[in-house]
Write an enzyme that holds these catalytic residues in place. Structure first.
Site, PDB file in Angstrom:
ATOM      1  CE  LYS A 170      21.722  37.927  21.829  1.00 13.34           C
ATOM      2  NZ  LYS A 170      22.252  36.537  21.591  1.00 13.34           N
ATOM      3  CD  GLU A 245      13.501  31.266  33.633  1.00 13.60           C
ATOM      4  OE1 GLU A 245      14.393  30.769  34.358  1.00 13.60           O
ATOM      5  OE2 GLU A 245      13.126  30.773  32.571  1.00 13.60           O
ATOM      6  CB  CYS A 279      16.189  27.182  34.538  1.00 16.01           C
ATOM      7  SG  CYS A 279      14.575  27.607  33.863  1.00 16.01           S
ATOM      8  CD  GLU A 378      21.121  26.403  36.062  1.00 17.17           C
ATOM      9  OE1 GLU A 378      19.892  26.293  35.966  1.00 17.17           O
ATOM     10  OE2 GLU A 378      21.731  27.442  35.740  1.00 17.17           O
TER      11      GLU A 378
END
Length: 474
Positions: A170, A245, A279, A378
């Site tokens: 997905k 992750e 990331c 972030e």
């Protein structure tokens, strides 16, 4: 693309059961590209059922058989390399040059690394009269993000195929085009029906249904920490394996003895890779406080050297992926200003001359303290926070003062010092003096950056279970 608007389930391209769609917007122009179907529970059920039905036969195939199919997939991927790169530029705005040199290239690198890992894997060993063997874990759900569409799909799907697992992939609805093309290549390579299934859908519907499904044995997700927590909580009821992750707020420690000009310039460039949508980006630059003024000037010049514009042209940076992300970055830039950080360059709003598209001004803040929002959250955009420190002990403490633990960077000509500092950073991956990335090295995080490791042999082991058979030799 003939299969936009369909799902790939049990070896067939089929229409969705419902009518809900996501409008895929070109982030460079804000024009609609396609309506992407959003899976309903019935679509998830069909995809999982296909994967479950295919598992028994596929799991018993030989590694040699699977290697043959994977090598065929690698050839097809490379044959369609430029098309895949262009699709990623259209769907999520990465520049075409970067898409060809990095976004598509990592797909090739990860397929090659998975093939190498499968070639080398010893599937069993003896401990006395007990055989210790590896077996595929079962049906896997693979949830991937939009920022590195091929990297994150291939790094899950190919080791999963290599291990002998079946799967439902997905990908994000914000970058589905390249993933649809990848599913077509899997079909063309000759993988049996039901082994690889592809759907798109909302996380709170399709993602949650996959995480909760009793017939899914493992779920692997790359995404935000918030999404990872939600998946893990849902998956807990069926005690399935969860590999995550997740986010990062990576420190880049520039030591007193480093070449400041080189280290700061390379640090800015690394932070801005993929428009900051990575990331592991080194978004917190730690510099000796005595060199803050010099670092500001170098970072300003490095940031302002980045051109922003149409990603199909020769520019450094394209747009970020969508309006939601654009607004999120704008709010965090404003938070940096409001909380008293020094705005060295950039700021809120689009770059001059760009009135349409989700373009961000390359932004550098200095005199940042580690408790500021821009040092803890972030940003996922081209925004760098420069933080001063007095001693290397303090630098390590600042570097570790975050809920994340994905990556870290150290700049010093003293390799022994770098190694000692690396041991003390609570992160999963460290780059000393901007060392090259390697597809065979493990990747994953500490703390709220996730668990498990991807890439190479570690990625293959993620999809394997261990079985002990006592008395195997009689």
């Amino acid at each position: 693309m003939k299969n936009i608007g369909k799902f790939y389930i049990n070896g067939q391209w089929v229409p969705p059961t419902g009518s809900d769609v996501h409008a895929l917007i070109n982030p460079a122009t804000e024009d609609k590209l396609y309506d992407i179907p959003m899976a309903e529970i019935a679509d998830v059920e069909a995809a999982v059922a296909a994967a479950k039905a295919a598992f028994d036969d596929w799991s018993m195939t030989t590694p040699a058989h699977r290697l043959g199919l994977l090598r065929r997939l690698l050839v097809l991927y490379n044959d369609n390399y430029d098309e895949i790169a262009e699709l990623m530029t259209r769907e999520m705005g990465t520049t075409l040059a970067f898409s060809k040199s990095a976004q598509a290239w990592v797909g090739t690198a990860h397929i090659e690394a998975a093939i190498e890992a499968l070639e080398k894997l010893e599937w069993s060993e003896m401990r006395g009269t007990t055989q210790i063997g590896y077996e595929p874990i079962g049906v896997c759900a693979l949830i991937t993000p939009w920022n590195w569409p091929m990297n994150q799909l291939v790094v899950k799907a190919v080791p999963c195929l290599a291990a002998g697992c079946t799967m439902v992939a997905k990908p994000s609805e914000y970058s589905p085009l390249s993933s649809i093309r990848f599913a077509e290549l899997v079909e063309e390579a000759g993988f049996p029906a039901g082994v690889y299934n592809h759907i798109t859908g909302h996380g709170h519907i399709a993602g949650e249904a996959l995480a909760a499904h009793k017939d899914v044995d493992m779920i692997s997700i790359t995404g935000s920490t918030r999404a990872g927590v939600a998946v893990a909580k849902t998956a807990a009821d069926t005690v399935k394996r969860v590999a995550q992750e997740l986010g990062g707020k990576s420190p880049n420690i520039i030591c007193m003895d480093a070449d400041l000009e080189k280290a700061v310039t390379e640090g800015v460039d690394a932070c801005f890779i993929n428009v900051g949508q990575a990331c592991r980006s080194p978004t917190r630059m730690l510099v000796p406080a005595a060199k803050m003024a010099q670092a500001k000037a170098i970072a300003k010049a490095a940031a302002e050297a980045h051109s922003v514009g149409d990603p199909m042209t020769d520019v450094s940076l394209g747009p970020v992926v969508n309006e939601k992300q654009f607004n999120h970055i704008q709010s965090l830039i404003q938070a940096g200003i409001d909380e008293g950080a020094t705005l060295v360059t950039g700021g809120v709003g689009r770059p001059d001359g760009l009135n349409k598209g989700y373009y961000i001004r390359p932004t550098v803040f200095a005199d940042v303290t580690n408790d500021m929002t821009i040092a803890q959250e972030e940003v996922f955009g081209p925004v760098l926070a420069i933080i001063g420190y007095d001693t290397e002990e303090e630098a390590i403490a600042i570097a570790n003062d975050t809920v994340y633990g994905l990556s870290g960077y150290i700049q010093t000509p003293d390799l022994e010092k770098a190694r000692n500092m690396a041991r003390r950073l609570r992160v999963g991956s460290i780059w000393i003096n901007n060392a090259d990335w390697e597809a065979t090295a493990p990747f994953g995080g500490f703390k709220q950056s996730g668990n498990g490791r991807e890439h190479g042999e570690w990625g293959l082991h993620d999809y394997l279970e261990i079985k002990a058979i006592a008395g195997y030799t009689g």
